[in-house]
Structures are given as C-alpha cells and as structure tokens.
Motif scaffolding. Sequence first.
Motif, PDB file in Angstrom:
ATOM      1  N   ILE A  29       3.117   3.047  17.755  1.00 55.67           N
ATOM      2  CA  ILE A  29       2.387   1.792  17.576  1.00 55.67           C
ATOM      3  C   ILE A  29       3.261   0.616  17.989  1.00 55.67           C
ATOM      4  CG2 ILE A  29       0.926   2.716  15.741  1.00 55.67           C
ATOM      5  CD1 ILE A  29       2.623   1.204  13.699  1.00 55.67           C
ATOM      6  N   SER A  30       2.631  -0.518  18.172  1.00 55.74           N
ATOM      7  CA  SER A  30       3.351  -1.718  18.600  1.00 55.74           C
ATOM      8  C   SER A  30       4.173  -2.281  17.439  1.00 55.74           C
ATOM      9  CB  SER A  30       2.362  -2.781  19.073  1.00 55.74           C
ATOM     10  OG  SER A  30       1.643  -3.303  17.974  1.00 55.74           O
ATOM     11  N   PRO A  31       5.226  -3.023  17.758  1.00 59.23           N
ATOM     12  CA  PRO A  31       6.007  -3.674  16.694  1.00 59.23           C
ATOM     13  C   PRO A  31       5.161  -4.592  15.809  1.00 59.23           C
ATOM     14  CG  PRO A  31       7.233  -3.724  18.753  1.00 59.23           C
ATOM     15  CD  PRO A  31       5.846  -3.213  19.070  1.00 59.23           C
ATOM     16  N   ALA A  32       4.182  -5.270  16.412  1.00 58.23           N
ATOM     17  CA  ALA A  32       3.319  -6.163  15.623  1.00 58.23           C
ATOM     18  C   ALA A  32       2.486  -5.379  14.607  1.00 58.23           C
ATOM     19  CB  ALA A  32       2.407  -6.961  16.548  1.00 58.23           C
ATOM     20  N   ALA A  33       1.936  -4.252  15.037  1.00 57.31           N
ATOM     21  CA  ALA A  33       1.150  -3.415  14.118  1.00 57.31           C
ATOM     22  C   ALA A  33       2.032  -2.873  12.999  1.00 57.31           C
ATOM     23  CB  ALA A  33       0.483  -2.271  14.871  1.00 57.31           C
ATOM     24  N   LEU A  34       3.234  -2.440  13.365  1.00 57.08           N
ATOM     25  CA  LEU A  34       4.149  -1.917  12.346  1.00 57.08           C
ATOM     26  C   LEU A  34       4.537  -3.009  11.364  1.00 57.08           C
ATOM     27  CD1 LEU A  34       5.847   0.344  11.169  1.00 57.08           C
ATOM     28  CD2 LEU A  34       7.697  -0.403  12.656  1.00 57.08           C
ATOM     29  N   SER A  35       4.786  -4.198  11.860  1.00 58.92           N
ATOM     30  CA  SER A  35       5.151  -5.320  10.999  1.00 58.92           C
ATOM     31  C   SER A  35       4.079  -5.565   9.942  1.00 58.92           C
ATOM     32  CB  SER A  35       5.358  -6.569  11.857  1.00 58.92           C
ATOM     33  OG  SER A  35       5.665  -7.668  11.050  1.00 58.92           O
ATOM     34  N   TYR A  36       2.827  -5.485  10.343  1.00 60.68           N
ATOM     35  CA  TYR A  36       1.711  -5.659   9.408  1.00 60.68           C
ATOM     36  C   TYR A  36       1.740  -4.577   8.322  1.00 60.68           C
ATOM     37  CZ  TYR A  36      -3.064  -5.482   7.627  1.00 60.68           C
ATOM     38  OH  TYR A  36      -4.155  -5.434   6.795  1.00 60.68           O
ATOM     39  N   HIS A  37       1.910  -3.325   8.722  1.00 60.60           N
ATOM     40  CA  HIS A  37       1.931  -2.225   7.752  1.00 60.60           C
ATOM     41  C   HIS A  37       3.126  -2.337   6.808  1.00 60.60           C
ATOM     42  CE1 HIS A  37      -1.496  -0.187   9.408  1.00 60.60           C
ATOM     43  NE2 HIS A  37      -0.931  -0.049  10.597  1.00 60.60           N
ATOM     44  N   LEU A  38       4.283  -2.666   7.351  1.00 67.53           N
ATOM     45  CA  LEU A  38       5.476  -2.805   6.509  1.00 67.53           C
ATOM     46  C   LEU A  38       5.328  -3.961   5.532  1.00 67.53           C
ATOM     47  CD1 LEU A  38       8.334  -2.105   9.079  1.00 67.53           C
ATOM     48  CD2 LEU A  38       7.629  -0.648   7.160  1.00 67.53           C
ATOM     49  N   LYS A  39       4.689  -5.031   5.965  1.00 72.77           N
ATOM     50  CA  LYS A  39       4.453  -6.178   5.080  1.00 72.77           C
ATOM     51  C   LYS A  39       3.631  -5.746   3.871  1.00 72.77           C
ATOM     52  CE  LYS A  39       2.028 -10.624   5.112  1.00 72.77           C
ATOM     53  NZ  LYS A  39       0.719 -10.394   4.525  1.00 72.77           N
ATOM     54  N   LEU A  40       2.562  -5.003   4.103  1.00 78.10           N
ATOM     55  CA  LEU A  40       1.715  -4.546   2.996  1.00 78.10           C
ATOM     56  C   LEU A  40       2.452  -3.562   2.090  1.00 78.10           C
ATOM     57  CD1 LEU A  40      -1.698  -4.098   4.828  1.00 78.10           C
ATOM     58  CD2 LEU A  40      -0.983  -5.974   3.345  1.00 78.10           C
ATOM     59  N   LEU A  41       3.231  -2.665   2.690  1.00 76.24           N
ATOM     60  CA  LEU A  41       4.002  -1.706   1.894  1.00 76.24           C
ATOM     61  C   LEU A  41       5.047  -2.419   1.040  1.00 76.24           C
ATOM     62  CD1 LEU A  41       4.411   1.080   4.584  1.00 76.24           C
ATOM     63  CD2 LEU A  41       3.207   1.327   2.398  1.00 76.24           C
ATOM     64  N   LYS A  42       5.675  -3.447   1.584  1.00 79.87           N
ATOM     65  CA  LYS A  42       6.665  -4.212   0.811  1.00 79.87           C
ATOM     66  C   LYS A  42       5.996  -5.010  -0.296  1.00 79.87           C
ATOM     67  CE  LYS A  42       8.573  -6.219   4.326  1.00 79.87           C
ATOM     68  NZ  LYS A  42       9.407  -7.068   5.183  1.00 79.87           N
ATOM     69  N   GLU A  43       4.849  -5.625  -0.008  1.00 85.10           N
ATOM     70  CA  GLU A  43       4.127  -6.394  -1.028  1.00 85.10           C
ATOM     71  C   GLU A  43       3.708  -5.511  -2.195  1.00 85.10           C
ATOM     72  OE1 GLU A  43       0.918  -8.321   1.019  1.00 85.10           O
ATOM     73  OE2 GLU A  43       2.220  -9.899   1.814  1.00 85.10           O
ATOM     74  N   ALA A  44       3.374  -4.256  -1.913  1.00 85.60           N
ATOM     75  CA  ALA A  44       3.005  -3.306  -2.968  1.00 85.60           C
ATOM     76  C   ALA A  44       4.237  -2.688  -3.610  1.00 85.60           C
ATOM     77  CB  ALA A  44       2.106  -2.212  -2.394  1.00 85.60           C
ATOM     78  N   ASP A  45       5.403  -3.081  -3.151  1.00 84.21           N
ATOM     79  CA  ASP A  45       6.695  -2.606  -3.668  1.00 84.21           C
ATOM     80  C   ASP A  45       6.894  -1.108  -3.425  1.00 84.21           C
ATOM     81  OD1 ASP A  45       9.114  -3.417  -4.691  1.00 84.21           O
ATOM     82  OD2 ASP A  45       8.563  -2.997  -6.771  1.00 84.21           O
ATOM     83  N   LEU A  46       6.224  -0.568  -2.407  1.00 84.58           N
ATOM     84  CA  LEU A  46       6.353   0.855  -2.092  1.00 84.58           C
ATOM     85  C   LEU A  46       7.547   1.145  -1.192  1.00 84.58           C
ATOM     86  CD1 LEU A  46       2.588   1.660  -1.538  1.00 84.58           C
ATOM     87  CD2 LEU A  46       4.028   2.376  -3.464  1.00 84.58           C
TER      88      LEU A  46
END
Length: 93
Positions: free
Chosen positions: A44-61
């Motif tokens: 996947i693109s870096p932008a798509a990954l950035s979005y997923h990582l942002k959500l995972l970090k916000e959920a503290d996962l």
Amino acid sequence: MKEGDYTAKANIFKVLSDKQRRDILVMLKDERLNAGEIAEKLGISPAALSYHLKLLKEADLVMEYKEKNFIYYEINTTVFQELVMWISQFKGE
C-alpha cells in the motif's frame, strides 16, 4: 464499567474491523517494523499506511519508537490483555 470504558472498547473494535489494520497487527506480533517495511509488505501507499497507523495509535493498539532516522511500530500488548480479560467475562462456566 464506566461509559468511557465502553467507548474506548467500541473504538478498538471499530479499528479492528479493517483487514489491513488487522494485517498490520499480525505483522507486528513478532517484531518491530518501520513504516516503509509495513507499507512494502502490505503493498500500500505511504499515505494509506499513515492513515491506518494513525487509527491504530489513537486506539492505543500500537506504539511508536524513534531510532536514529526511523520510527518503529510495535503492538501495545497491554491493551490486548485488557481486551481479552474484558471478553472473558462473557464465556460460560
């Protein structure tokens, strides 16, 4: 359980509902990876990954660590342990 606890758990389930985010967690199960390694493995693109990582970090996962010029990601096992304990209350005897 407080209302905030339910909201946090609902957010975790919402974040976990996406296959790519679950795939990221599976990749991080055994090792720390940087964003480039994760994006390459997922294709996947870096932008798509950035979005997923942002959500995972916000959920503290996931947690991030800076080493030299890289940011590495790893699973926050504490959240998963709490989630397993919470779910286990619903199992029968």
